[in-house]
Design an enzyme around this catalytic site. Structure first.
Site, PDB file in Angstrom:
ATOM      1  N   HIS A  38      33.819  42.033  50.833  1.00  9.84           N
ATOM      2  CA  HIS A  38      33.278  42.170  49.507  1.00  9.84           C
ATOM      3  C   HIS A  38      31.748  41.350  49.467  1.00  9.84           C
ATOM      4  O   HIS A  38      30.791  42.032  48.718  1.00  9.84           O
ATOM      5  CB  HIS A  38      34.191  41.281  48.644  1.00  9.84           C
ATOM      6  CG  HIS A  38      35.212  41.981  47.991  1.00  9.84           C
ATOM      7  ND1 HIS A  38      36.495  42.624  49.139  1.00  9.84           N
ATOM      8  CD2 HIS A  38      35.504  42.941  46.826  1.00  9.84           C
ATOM      9  CE1 HIS A  38      37.249  43.172  48.311  1.00  9.84           C
ATOM     10  NE2 HIS A  38      36.917  43.452  47.172  1.00  9.84           N
ATOM     11  N   LYS A 103      47.343  39.487  45.592  1.00 16.85           N
ATOM     12  CA  LYS A 103      48.471  38.505  44.969  1.00 16.85           C
ATOM     13  C   LYS A 103      47.699  37.589  44.069  1.00 16.85           C
ATOM     14  O   LYS A 103      46.748  36.890  44.165  1.00 16.85           O
ATOM     15  CB  LYS A 103      49.435  37.872  45.837  1.00 16.85           C
ATOM     16  CG  LYS A 103      48.802  36.837  46.894  1.00 16.85           C
ATOM     17  CD  LYS A 103      49.795  36.382  47.933  1.00 16.85           C
ATOM     18  CE  LYS A 103      48.848  35.300  48.759  1.00 16.85           C
ATOM     19  NZ  LYS A 103      49.965  34.727  49.806  1.00 16.85           N
TER      20      LYS A 103
END
Length: 183
Positions: A38, A103
């Site tokens: 990212h 998560k």
């Protein structure tokens, strides 16, 4: 509770029908990426470069899979903590990313981007990495191979199990759960 079958890449029509708490099975193409990937994507965008794949309507799974054993498509492939991508996610959502799988909770800026740009955040079950790996039918590195398990992979998945956490309506399953059971 019934399971919604969702074909990837995501469409606006699918997204508006998804609500926090929905159990889903995802089938189609998704991409992987963790914090190192990212960061590199955002750095490259700032340098005027293109992303390594067309992000429009795509889903990114926050995972760093382990190497496959003989005869496997991929090794264990459990979700990583999504919060580590929160500083990058709003920009990618703005550019057309429609789904994220990981998560844990998301920051308000991510939830705002999800609502504004009509995206969705799914949770995969931590600790179920081997089970999740069974839903992955094909895996190939498409970018940043030097990052090892944090490279970007293109995955073909079939009935990948997940739960909608954040939807376009501003709902958050984690907050709803806390409220329901708060004394």
């Amino acid at each position: 509770m019934s399971v919604k079958h969702v074909k990837l890449p995501l469409t606006k029509e699918q997204i508006i029908q998804l609500h926090s708490g929905d159990r889903v099975e995802l089938t189609g193409t998704l991409y992987t990426g963790r914090d190192a990937a990212h960061k590199r994507m955002i750095d490259e965008l700032e340098e005027g470069k293109l992303l390594p794949f067309d992000i429009q309507d795509q889903t990114i799974y926050y995972v760093g899979p382990t190497p496959p054993k003989s005869g496997q498509v991929i090794g264990s492939a459990g979700p990583t903590t999504s919060g580590r991508m929160d500083k990058y996610a709003p920009k990618l959502i703005e550019l057309g990313l429609k789904g994220m799988i990981g998560k844990g909770r998301r920051q308000p800026a991510v939830k705002d981007a999800i609502a504004k740009h009509q995206a969705v955040y799914f949770a995969a079950v931590g600790g179920a990495a081997a089970l999740i790996a069974r839903s992955i039918k094909k895996s190939e590195v498409i970018a940043y191979e030097d990052l090892g398990p944090e490279a970007i992979y293109r995955l073909e998945v079939e009935k990948f199990p997940a739960v909608v956490i954040n939807d376009i309506y501003g709902s958050d399953l984690y907050e709803e759960g806390e409220t329901k059971y708060r004394i």
